[in-house]
Scaffold this active site. Structure first.
Site, PDB file in Angstrom:
ATOM      1  N   HIS A 165       5.070  19.754 -14.558  1.00 25.82           N
ATOM      2  CA  HIS A 165       4.927  21.122 -15.120  1.00 25.82           C
ATOM      3  C   HIS A 165       5.964  21.622 -16.083  1.00 25.82           C
ATOM      4  CE1 HIS A 165       3.383  25.619 -14.852  1.00 25.82           C
ATOM      5  NE2 HIS A 165       4.716  25.559 -14.757  1.00 25.82           N
ATOM      6  N   GLU A 166       7.180  21.430 -15.743  1.00 28.67           N
ATOM      7  CA  GLU A 166       8.180  21.701 -16.432  1.00 28.67           C
ATOM      8  C   GLU A 166       8.259  21.008 -17.852  1.00 28.67           C
ATOM      9  OE1 GLU A 166       9.740  24.426 -15.793  1.00 28.67           O
ATOM     10  OE2 GLU A 166       8.882  24.734 -13.786  1.00 28.67           O
ATOM     11  N   HIS A 169       5.999  22.242 -20.322  1.00 28.62           N
ATOM     12  CA  HIS A 169       6.440  23.579 -21.135  1.00 28.62           C
ATOM     13  C   HIS A 169       7.389  23.044 -22.353  1.00 28.62           C
ATOM     14  CE1 HIS A 169       5.085  26.955 -18.977  1.00 28.62           C
ATOM     15  NE2 HIS A 169       5.699  26.726 -17.891  1.00 28.62           N
ATOM     16  N   GLU A 250       1.166  29.223 -18.684  1.00 26.95           N
ATOM     17  CA  GLU A 250       1.344  28.645 -17.136  1.00 26.95           C
ATOM     18  C   GLU A 250       0.080  27.803 -16.802  1.00 26.95           C
ATOM     19  OE1 GLU A 250       3.948  28.716 -15.352  1.00 26.95           O
ATOM     20  OE2 GLU A 250       5.209  29.812 -16.650  1.00 26.95           O
TER      21      GLU A 250
END
Lengths: 554, 184
Positions: A165-166, A169, A250
């Site tokens: 997930h990071e 980003h 997100e």
């Protein structure tokens, strides 16, 4: 379909450009107002106040000033961006000897492979909270941070999903926009905090600033109020800028994380685990909340749906994010919760111990293996030389005496005994390195006392690999029930009885006998020069048990 | 004159279009190459880890000589394999022998508790993940390249400049291939 980098790349530049123009506009408006007020002040008399507008020429000059200030602010905020944020969060780089950290490094490397080689550096935040964040700057450096609490509590697959997930980003670039915007307004909120502290401490209560210091009284007060109002406006503006940090990113990062790791269930599990335990990271600055996986400050707005919440919050409701992921995995919430709880209750291992006495060696004499001998017995063999062949019992690695630190130390008291160079403060034998809760500690094979470093102890109390025997539980409960009201942490002792610190023994630093903390009253010995702590047998586990017990009750 | 100008403009647009497509192909080809070399790196890493693993396991499970030897043999085959097809087969075989080794190691609690063994196991898990991630990246990029090579009008440029399709790299998981069993 591969996610389209070009589309996202464009988003990023638009956001950053927008924020920059916003900044310039703000400075222009602010300086225009200040100059105009100044001009009005000059033209007004005591009775009447006439507002004087600026003409075109003056406005252009003001615009120039605004550009200069805005650019200065921009370059200040974006220079050394990552180092500043990591400093605020008190992030630490990884310790290559720490097995939890090795695992994090591996996971980040794995995710880097799947993104086609994006460079990402992992860091940790030493706190019990469970959360993660990503920051990146204009030079292309990207950092993924994970809290120690998360390293300790999540399974490997869950951690992988969070890192995915990071990484999402970072590869989409929205991380850069968020990092820049977050840090841009950090400058002002820092000033505001300082300003408010100044007034609380000096202005109202103790009158540290006499009226003489504000020359001209009323004018000075107006000036101070003006600055305060301006700073408040920046606070409002920083909240407005959050409008542009879209909640959508997100959702998008979740979706890309699933594309990368192909594991929606683990991400859903991780989100559930994060949101239903303590997520705060001990954050000093609210402006940084946008960089985290789940908002570290629980805000009711974040968990709301609807237009208003969509506009003003940085994170979407966790429930909704989990719902989407569960849909992808064709799973339901009930089994998710069960699974998370099952995985959280991992079987504990018994505390690892060094066993100096049990390690035995075979020694070769004239082509024949003799022994086995313990380390203590080896010096008695008068025919042993540095070039004698030796072999540990149970292993088949044959080596010469000089190749083994332990044996060499036992024979000649040279080299580094046990690879650590520390001697037991109680028994004076060499301490053996031992991996305990993933970190390196040093234990005495005779008295089972343990020497732990200052950063290591913080990690040990966060991690929950070791289980506690009934004996330890009894000892710890006994300590808890003892109502000793010493009122002080340090236990008075005859200085002659104090241990010399195994680490600072060259400067003859003594270890103080004290309680671990006021709350967890386990007696320990702590060196105040290097911060290393000596735990006698069972004391380390007792501290761990007491802390875990207290956390469990919260 | 006007006709000539229009023709020149059309030609310029055509050339620009071809250049854009050509660059896209180059990008895709480099990505697949990069992905492929990453797979190679990770496979090699796995081959390097295995002797270490066997060495550590040997001390604890002397009675499982057969399992250990089959891992060593499978590793050698994988190292020697040169063609893509051989490689895939050898790596699949290696994976299955490793799986049986780990299955057997469950019976040796001392081995499981060994710090060194745990470290190697973590490294192996990580390498396995990297292999599958590298494969995923490579196959995704190969898929994009293959689609582009075949779709019109990009295929004109592809044919002119010899951009070719790339084969997928398949490492089948034996557990995935199993047919589901129905029990009554």
């Amino acid at each position: 379909m591969p996610y389209s980098f070009t589309k996202i790349e464009k988003d990023k530049t638009v956001t950053i450009g927008f924020v920059f123009s916003f900044l310039i506009l703000f400075y222009f408006a602010a300086s225009w107002l200040i100059v105009a007020l100044g001009k009005s002040y000059v033209y007004s008399n005591d009775r009447t106040f006439v507002f004087q507008s600026l003409n075109l020429g003056q406005s252009v000059i003001v615009l120039g000033i605004a550009l200069v200030i805005g650019y200065g602010h921009w370059s200040y905020a974006t220079s050394n961006l990552i180092a500043k944020i990591l400093g605020v969060l008190r992030a630490e780089s990884l310790n290559p000897k720490d097995t939890y950290h090795q695992r994090l490094q591996n996971i980040v490397d794995e995710v880097s492979v799947v993104t086609g080689g994006t460079k990402m550096d992992p860091v940790v935040i030493p706190t019990m909270a469970i959360n993660a964040f990503a920051v990146s700057d204009f030079s292309g450096r990207a950092v993924i941070g994970v809290t120690e609490g998360m390293l300790a509590r999540l399974t490997r697959a869950q951690l992988e999903a969070v890192v995915g997930h990071e990484a999402a980003h970072i590869v989409t670039g929205d991380c850069l926009a968020t990092t820049v915007t977050s840090s841009l307004f950090e400058l002002y909120s820092g000033m505001l905090r300082g300003f408010e502290a100044l007034f609380r401490g000096g202005g109202l209560g103790r009158r540290r600033y006499s009226s003489a210091e504000f020359r001209g009284g009323a004018q000075g007060a107006v000036f101070v109020i003006l600055i305060y109002v301006l700073l408040m406006i920046t606070k409002l503006l920083s909240q407005m800028v959050r409008l542009f940090i879209s909640r959508q990113r997100e959702y998008r990062a979740d979706a890309i994380a699933v594309r990368l790791t192909r594991d929606p269930l683990s991400l859903a599990e991780a989100l559930y685990a994060i949101s239903y335990r303590w997520r705060g990271a001990g954050l000093p600055a609210q402006e940084l909340e946008a960089i985290f996986t789940v908002n570290p400050v629980y805000s009711a707005l974040d968990e709301q749906k609807g237009l208003w919440a969509d506009m003003f919050s940085t994170h979407p409701p966790v429930e909704e994010r989990i719902g989407i992921l569960l849909n992808m995995a064709h799973a339901d919430a009930e089994s998710l919760i069960k699974e998370v709880e099952r995985k959280a209750k991992r079987p504990r291992i018994s505390a690892p111990q060094v066993n100096a006495a049990s390690k035995e060696w075979l020694v070769q004499k004239d082509g024949e293996w003799k022994g086995p001998f313990t380390l203590a017995q080896l010096p008695a063999l008068d025919w042993i030389t540095p070039e004698t062949w030796i072999q540990p019992v149970g292993g088949d690695k044959v080596k010469m005496v000089y190749e083994d630190n332990d044996v060499q130390h036992a024979l000649y008291k040279t080299g580094v005994g046990g690879g650590a160079g520390y001697n037991c403060p109680r028994c004076q034998v060499a301490l053996q390195p031992l991996i305990y809760e993933g970190v390196e500690v040093f234990q005495c094979g005779c008295c089972q006392g343990t020497l732990v470093g200052e950063t290591e102890i913080q990690r040990i109390v966060i991690r929950q690999e070791v289980g506690f025997s009934e004996r330890i539980q009894r000892i710890a409960e006994g300590i808890k029930n003892e109502e000793r009201m010493h009122g002080t942490r340090i236990i008075a002792r005859d200085p002659k009885l104090l241990f010399t610190c195994p680490h600072c023994r060259h400067v003859k630093a003594k270890m103080l006998r004290m309680f671990y903390t006021e709350v967890y009253r386990v007696e320990i010995d702590k060196c105040h020069t290097c911060g290393m702590i000596w735990f006698d047998k069972d004391e380390l586990e007792a501290v761990q048990y007491l802390i875990e017990d207290a956390v469990e009750k919260v | 004159m006007t006709v000539l100008l229009i023709l020149a403009a059309v030609l310029a647009v055509l050339i620009l279009w071809a250049v854009a497509i050509y660059n896209n192909f180059v990008q895709l080809r480099e990505n697949t190459k990069n992905g492929w070399s990453q797979i190679d790196v990770q496979l090699k890493r796995r081959h390097d880890l295995i002797p270490n693993l066997v060495e550590t396991a040997k001390g604890y499970m002397a009675h499982e000589r057969g399992t250990l030897e089959s891992v060593i043999k499978a590793r050698q085959q994988a190292v020697d394999a040169s063609t893509l097809k051989d490689k895939q087969a050898a790596e699949n075989f290696l994976s299955s022998t490793l799986r049986s080794l780990f299955a057997v190691s469950e019976n040796y609690p001392n081995l499981k508790a060994d710090q060194h063994m745990r470290q190697i196991q973590e490294e192996l898990v990580s390498t396995e993940n990297k292999i599958s991630f590298a494969r995923q990246y490579y196959n995704d990029e190969a898929n994009r390249l293959n689609t582009a090579v075949q779709s019109f009008p990009d295929n004109i440029v592809a044919n002119a400049f010899q951009f070719k399709r790339r084969e997928f790299f398949e490492l089948e998981d034996a557990s995935e291939k199993k047919t589901p069993q129905v029990k009554f």
